[in-house]
Scaffold this active site. Structure first.
Site, PDB file in Angstrom:
ATOM      1  N   THR A 125       0.820  -1.210   0.000  1.00 53.56           N
ATOM      2  CA  THR A 125       0.000   0.000   0.000  1.00 53.56           C
ATOM      3  C   THR A 125       0.854   1.261   0.000  1.00 53.56           C
ATOM      4  O   THR A 125       1.981   1.263   0.544  1.00 53.56           O
ATOM      5  CB  THR A 125      -0.917  -0.015   1.254  1.00 53.56           C
ATOM      6  OG1 THR A 125      -1.495   1.275   1.407  1.00 53.56           O
ATOM      7  CG2 THR A 125      -0.140  -0.338   2.526  1.00 53.56           C
ATOM      8  N   ASP A 126       0.293   2.345  -0.516  1.00 52.18           N
ATOM      9  CA  ASP A 126       1.000   3.633  -0.479  1.00 52.18           C
ATOM     10  C   ASP A 126       1.146   4.149   0.956  1.00 52.18           C
ATOM     11  O   ASP A 126       1.955   5.037   1.220  1.00 52.18           O
ATOM     12  CB  ASP A 126       0.280   4.679  -1.353  1.00 52.18           C
ATOM     13  CG  ASP A 126      -1.166   4.957  -0.948  1.00 52.18           C
ATOM     14  OD1 ASP A 126      -1.660   4.333   0.007  1.00 52.18           O
ATOM     15  OD2 ASP A 126      -1.792   5.814  -1.592  1.00 52.18           O
ATOM     16  N   GLU A 127       0.358   3.568   1.888  1.00 52.30           N
ATOM     17  CA  GLU A 127       0.416   4.059   3.272  1.00 52.30           C
ATOM     18  C   GLU A 127       1.770   3.807   3.927  1.00 52.30           C
ATOM     19  O   GLU A 127       2.076   4.425   4.947  1.00 52.30           O
ATOM     20  CB  GLU A 127      -0.693   3.422   4.117  1.00 52.30           C
ATOM     21  CG  GLU A 127      -2.073   3.809   3.634  1.00 52.30           C
ATOM     22  CD  GLU A 127      -3.163   3.661   4.678  1.00 52.30           C
ATOM     23  OE1 GLU A 127      -2.848   3.464   5.862  1.00 52.30           O
ATOM     24  OE2 GLU A 127      -4.339   3.748   4.299  1.00 52.30           O
ATOM     25  N   TYR A 153      -1.491  -0.311  11.239  1.00 57.76           N
ATOM     26  CA  TYR A 153      -1.728  -1.013   9.962  1.00 57.76           C
ATOM     27  C   TYR A 153      -0.590  -0.759   8.987  1.00 57.76           C
ATOM     28  O   TYR A 153       0.020  -1.701   8.455  1.00 57.76           O
ATOM     29  CB  TYR A 153      -3.059  -0.557   9.337  1.00 57.76           C
ATOM     30  CG  TYR A 153      -3.156  -0.868   7.854  1.00 57.76           C
ATOM     31  CD1 TYR A 153      -3.279  -2.183   7.407  1.00 57.76           C
ATOM     32  CD2 TYR A 153      -3.079   0.142   6.895  1.00 57.76           C
ATOM     33  CE1 TYR A 153      -3.342  -2.480   6.044  1.00 57.76           C
ATOM     34  CE2 TYR A 153      -3.138  -0.141   5.533  1.00 57.76           C
ATOM     35  CZ  TYR A 153      -3.271  -1.454   5.109  1.00 57.76           C
ATOM     36  OH  TYR A 153      -3.322  -1.741   3.763  1.00 57.76           O
ATOM     37  N   LYS A 157       2.324  -3.289   7.298  1.00 59.66           N
ATOM     38  CA  LYS A 157       2.531  -3.498   5.859  1.00 59.66           C
ATOM     39  C   LYS A 157       3.977  -3.138   5.476  1.00 59.66           C
ATOM     40  O   LYS A 157       4.591  -3.803   4.646  1.00 59.66           O
ATOM     41  CB  LYS A 157       1.542  -2.651   5.046  1.00 59.66           C
ATOM     42  CG  LYS A 157       0.085  -3.034   5.214  1.00 59.66           C
ATOM     43  CD  LYS A 157      -0.266  -4.413   4.668  1.00 59.66           C
ATOM     44  CE  LYS A 157      -0.231  -4.501   3.162  1.00 59.66           C
ATOM     45  NZ  LYS A 157      -0.709  -5.829   2.673  1.00 59.66           N
TER      46      LYS A 157
HETATM   47  P1  NAD Z   1     -10.157  -6.755   2.830  1.00 57.43           P
HETATM   48  O1  NAD Z   1     -10.095  -6.470   4.288  1.00 57.43           O
HETATM   49  O2  NAD Z   1     -11.384  -6.429   2.057  1.00 57.43           O
HETATM   50  O3  NAD Z   1      -9.869  -8.304   2.592  1.00 57.43           O
HETATM   51  C1  NAD Z   1      -8.872  -9.011   3.293  1.00 57.43           C
HETATM   52  C2  NAD Z   1      -9.125 -10.506   3.107  1.00 57.43           C
HETATM   53  O4  NAD Z   1      -8.069 -11.214   3.764  1.00 57.43           O
HETATM   54  C3  NAD Z   1     -10.439 -10.981   3.740  1.00 57.43           C
HETATM   55  O5  NAD Z   1     -11.111 -11.855   2.852  1.00 57.43           O
HETATM   56  C4  NAD Z   1      -9.987 -11.754   4.987  1.00 57.43           C
HETATM   57  O6  NAD Z   1     -10.857 -12.814   5.355  1.00 57.43           O
HETATM   58  C5  NAD Z   1      -8.631 -12.278   4.532  1.00 57.43           C
HETATM   59  N1  NAD Z   1      -7.735 -12.537   5.663  1.00 57.43           N
HETATM   60  C6  NAD Z   1      -7.489 -11.735   6.728  1.00 57.43           C
HETATM   61  N2  NAD Z   1      -6.621 -12.346   7.565  1.00 57.43           N
HETATM   62  C7  NAD Z   1      -6.299 -13.540   6.995  1.00 57.43           C
HETATM   63  C8  NAD Z   1      -5.437 -14.600   7.357  1.00 57.43           C
HETATM   64  N3  NAD Z   1      -4.733 -14.557   8.514  1.00 57.43           N
HETATM   65  N4  NAD Z   1      -5.330 -15.669   6.552  1.00 57.43           N
HETATM   66  C9  NAD Z   1      -6.050 -15.738   5.395  1.00 57.43           C
HETATM   67  N5  NAD Z   1      -6.898 -14.765   5.001  1.00 57.43           N
HETATM   68  C10 NAD Z   1      -7.004 -13.677   5.790  1.00 57.43           C
HETATM   69  O7  NAD Z   1      -8.881  -6.040   2.206  1.00 57.43           O
HETATM   70  P2  NAD Z   1      -8.685  -5.347   0.774  1.00 57.43           P
HETATM   71  O8  NAD Z   1      -9.116  -3.941   0.855  1.00 57.43           O
HETATM   72  O9  NAD Z   1      -9.210  -6.241  -0.270  1.00 57.43           O
HETATM   73  O10 NAD Z   1      -7.088  -5.346   0.702  1.00 57.43           O
HETATM   74  C11 NAD Z   1      -6.383  -6.460   0.161  1.00 57.43           C
HETATM   75  C12 NAD Z   1      -4.891  -6.179   0.215  1.00 57.43           C
HETATM   76  O11 NAD Z   1      -4.603  -5.004  -0.538  1.00 57.43           O
HETATM   77  C13 NAD Z   1      -4.364  -5.914   1.626  1.00 57.43           C
HETATM   78  O12 NAD Z   1      -3.112  -6.526   1.738  1.00 57.43           O
HETATM   79  C14 NAD Z   1      -4.228  -4.388   1.698  1.00 57.43           C
HETATM   80  O13 NAD Z   1      -3.189  -4.044   2.566  1.00 57.43           O
HETATM   81  C15 NAD Z   1      -3.888  -4.060   0.259  1.00 57.43           C
HETATM   82  N6  NAD Z   1      -4.310  -2.726  -0.223  1.00 57.43           N
HETATM   83  C16 NAD Z   1      -5.603  -2.300  -0.083  1.00 57.43           C
HETATM   84  C17 NAD Z   1      -5.990  -1.083  -0.626  1.00 57.43           C
HETATM   85  C18 NAD Z   1      -7.409  -0.576  -0.506  1.00 57.43           C
HETATM   86  O14 NAD Z   1      -7.683   0.570  -0.896  1.00 57.43           O
HETATM   87  N7  NAD Z   1      -8.364  -1.361  -0.031  1.00 57.43           N
HETATM   88  C19 NAD Z   1      -5.050  -0.292  -1.310  1.00 57.43           C
HETATM   89  C20 NAD Z   1      -3.731  -0.754  -1.422  1.00 57.43           C
HETATM   90  C21 NAD Z   1      -3.379  -1.991  -0.902  1.00 57.43           C
HETATM   91  O1  DAU Z   2      -4.105   4.037   0.595  1.00 55.81           O
HETATM   92  C1  DAU Z   2      -4.381   2.662   0.580  1.00 55.81           C
HETATM   93  C2  DAU Z   2      -5.167   2.291   1.821  1.00 55.81           C
HETATM   94  O2  DAU Z   2      -6.485   2.794   1.643  1.00 55.81           O
HETATM   95  C3  DAU Z   2      -5.192   0.782   2.077  1.00 55.81           C
HETATM   96  O3  DAU Z   2      -3.891   0.350   2.356  1.00 55.81           O
HETATM   97  C4  DAU Z   2      -6.127   0.451   3.246  1.00 55.81           C
HETATM   98  O4  DAU Z   2      -6.235  -0.943   3.397  1.00 55.81           O
HETATM   99  C5  DAU Z   2      -7.500   1.034   2.942  1.00 55.81           C
HETATM  100  O5  DAU Z   2      -8.383   0.783   4.019  1.00 55.81           O
HETATM  101  C6  DAU Z   2      -7.397   2.523   2.674  1.00 55.81           C
HETATM  102  O6  DAU Z   2      -7.012   3.247   3.877  1.00 55.81           O
HETATM  103  P1  DAU Z   2      -7.691   4.645   4.279  1.00 55.81           P
HETATM  104  O7  DAU Z   2      -7.506   4.842   5.722  1.00 55.81           O
HETATM  105  O8  DAU Z   2      -7.261   5.726   3.358  1.00 55.81           O
HETATM  106  O9  DAU Z   2      -9.235   4.283   3.899  1.00 55.81           O
HETATM  107  P2  DAU Z   2     -10.618   4.567   4.653  1.00 55.81           P
HETATM  108  O10 DAU Z   2     -11.690   4.202   3.689  1.00 55.81           O
HETATM  109  O11 DAU Z   2     -10.649   3.984   6.011  1.00 55.81           O
HETATM  110  O12 DAU Z   2     -10.612   6.147   4.803  1.00 55.81           O
HETATM  111  C7  DAU Z   2     -10.457   7.000   3.675  1.00 55.81           C
HETATM  112  C8  DAU Z   2     -10.424   8.420   4.190  1.00 55.81           C
HETATM  113  O13 DAU Z   2     -11.741   8.753   4.698  1.00 55.81           O
HETATM  114  C9  DAU Z   2      -9.465   8.644   5.349  1.00 55.81           C
HETATM  115  O14 DAU Z   2      -8.878   9.924   5.222  1.00 55.81           O
HETATM  116  C10 DAU Z   2     -10.353   8.602   6.594  1.00 55.81           C
HETATM  117  C11 DAU Z   2     -11.670   9.119   6.077  1.00 55.81           C
HETATM  118  N1  DAU Z   2     -12.881   8.571   6.734  1.00 55.81           N
HETATM  119  C12 DAU Z   2     -13.009   7.225   6.850  1.00 55.81           C
HETATM  120  C13 DAU Z   2     -14.113   6.666   7.476  1.00 55.81           C
HETATM  121  C14 DAU Z   2     -14.227   5.171   7.620  1.00 55.81           C
HETATM  122  C15 DAU Z   2     -13.864   9.429   7.197  1.00 55.81           C
HETATM  123  O15 DAU Z   2     -13.770  10.662   7.057  1.00 55.81           O
HETATM  124  N2  DAU Z   2     -14.982   8.896   7.806  1.00 55.81           N
HETATM  125  C16 DAU Z   2     -15.129   7.535   7.993  1.00 55.81           C
HETATM  126  O16 DAU Z   2     -16.144   7.118   8.602  1.00 55.81           O
END
Ligand code: NAD
Ligand code: DAU
Length: 344
Positions: A125-127, A153, A157
């Site tokens: 992730t970019d985080e 988190y 990562k």
């Molecule tokens: P998500 O939370 O929707 O899904 C995570 C999945 O992993 C779930 O199905 C969960 O059951 C499974 N899981 C959790 N712990 C596990 C374990 N110990 N063993 C096996 N399975 C397990 O997450 P997402 O948003 O789909 O993110 C997927 C990946 O992409 C993550 O690694 C996250 O860090 C990365 N990522 C997410 C975003 C985003 O915007 N959502 C952006 C960049 C990178």
């Molecule tokens: O940048 C990639 C990341 O994006 C991934 O690595 C993470 O897994 C994914 O969850 C996401 O992280 P963020 O923290 O950016 O996503 P989130 O949807 O939780 O929040 C997006 C923005 O919105 C953040 O600035 C917090 C804000 N927010 C979030 C929630 C849940 C609110 O203002 N209100 C809310 O209730």
């Protein structure tokens, strides 16, 4: 070729499984997922019809289980999506983030080494880069930007990324990493900003925006992330890191207002609530390397992606209403009411 996709019952992993089935129907797919609160088997129901697809429930941090699965399935490529992924939950309870996001990666990589897997891909992730100031729009995260995580988190990562790079350097382990910006699209769990706002707006509930809603995220439609990973696992150079993002920066308030416009709802339910501790101000990815080396280009403009996403949530009410029932309500109480963010 056989791909093992971990975390495939979650948001991005499931979209990736469907992308691969369409793009590479010749490949076999095994999905390993623990089915935590974020994993949903209903998401994979259409995939279950495909004889080349197999779902296995299990934990990537359970060494014996992982070893047995690799012995049985002998995957060629492993793509690791499995993670605890929500920043707010990591602030509440960091332990499980370290177990899954760090130890789980080590266990997967050891199994890959023992079984001669030709490519391990870590979905990062970019985080891991921390954040950028709001007043310097010309600054972007490149692959050379130092790791500087803000939340438990993102620290977990970042730790995993360092471990992957160390395995490559020490053992010549054939690994790649992608660091992507915020995704949105179908099957996004409704604790995250965009699906949270869609589902709450549809129920005419308050719309909690942290702080002043000025934080900036760089949004990418999930299918564009999947196409980037597909290119990297097939054509990317082992040991390399690729940033993925579409230059789509929006403040959180802009995102919420766009969602409301798409739903035909007013802005009166927007509620400014207590900020996230350590809240990252701005993320912005420079994707020049993956564009130059692998010819990746994002295809979905933000307005179009949001329209498709809103339509998807309207057409799949059962999917998210099931999630929003039961235990999930307790989570809302802990995360908002108990933190003085008001009653939702
Ligand atoms: P998500 O939370 O929707 O899904 C995570 C999945 O992993 C779930 O199905 C969960 O059951 C499974 N899981 C959790 N712990 C596990 C374990 N110990 N063993 C096996 N399975 C397990 O997450 P997402 O948003 O789909 O993110 C997927 C990946 O992409 C993550 O690694 C996250 O860090 C990365 N990522 C997410 C975003 C985003 O915007 N959502 C952006 C960049 C990178
Ligand atoms: O940048 C990639 C990341 O994006 C991934 O690595 C993470 O897994 C994914 O969850 C996401 O992280 P963020 O923290 O950016 O996503 P989130 O949807 O939780 O929040 C997006 C923005 O919105 C953040 O600035 C917090 C804000 N927010 C979030 C929630 C849940 C609110 O203002 N209100 C809310 O209730």
């Amino acid at each position: 070729m056989k791909l093992l996709v971990t975390g495939g019952a979650g948001f991005i992993g499931s979209n990736f499984i469907y992308y691969e089935m369409e793009k590479h129907p010749e490949d076999a797919l095994v999905c390993l997922d623990k089915l935590t609160y974020a994993g949903n088997l209903a998401t994979l129901e259409p995939a279950m019809e495909d004889p080349k697809f197999r779902f296995v429930q299990g934990d990537i941090a359970d060494g014996q289980f992982v070893e047995a699965l690799f012995r049985e399935e002998k995957p060629d490529i492993v793509v690791n999506f499995a993670a605890e992924s929500h920043v707010d939950r990591s602030i509440e309870d960091p332990g499980i983030f370290l177990r899954t996001n760090v130890m789980g990666v080590q266990i997967l990589m050891d199994a890959c080494r023992a079984h001669g897997v030709s490519r391990f891909h870590q979905v990062s992730t970019d985080e891991v880069y921390g954040d950028l100031p709001l007043d310097q729009p010309d600054l972007f995260f490149t692959e050379e930007t130092p790791v500087r995580a803000s939340s438990p988190y993102s620290a977990s990562k970042a730790a995993a990324d360092l471990l992957v790079q160390a395995y490559h350097r020490t053992y010549g382990f054939p690994a790649t990493i992608t660091r992507c910006s915020n995704n949105y699209g179908p099957y996004h769990f409704p604790e995250k900003l965009i699906p949270l706002m869609i589902t709450r707006a549809l129920a005419d509930q308050s719309l909690p925006v942290y702080g002043k809603g000025e934080n900036v995220r760089d949004w990418l439609y999930v299918r564009d992330h999947c196409s980037a990973i597909d290119l990297v696992i097939r054509n990317g150079r082992p040991g390399e890191l690729y940033n993925v993002g579409g230059h789509n920066e929006r403040t959180n308030l802009q995102v919420v207002k766009t969602v409301l416009r798409e739903l035909g709802k007013g802005e009166e339910r927007i509620t400014f609530v207590a900020d996230r501790p350590g809240h990252d101000r701005r993320y912005a990815i420079d994707p020049a390397k993956i564009e130059r080396e692998l010819g990746w280009i994002p295809e979905t403009p933000f307005e179009e992606g949001i329209r498709e996403t809103v339509q998807w949530y309207l057409a799949h009410e059962t999917w998210w209403k099931t999630i929003l029932s039961g235990e999930y309500r307790n989570y809302f109480k802990r995360m908002y009411e108990d933190k003085g963010r008001g009653s939702l």
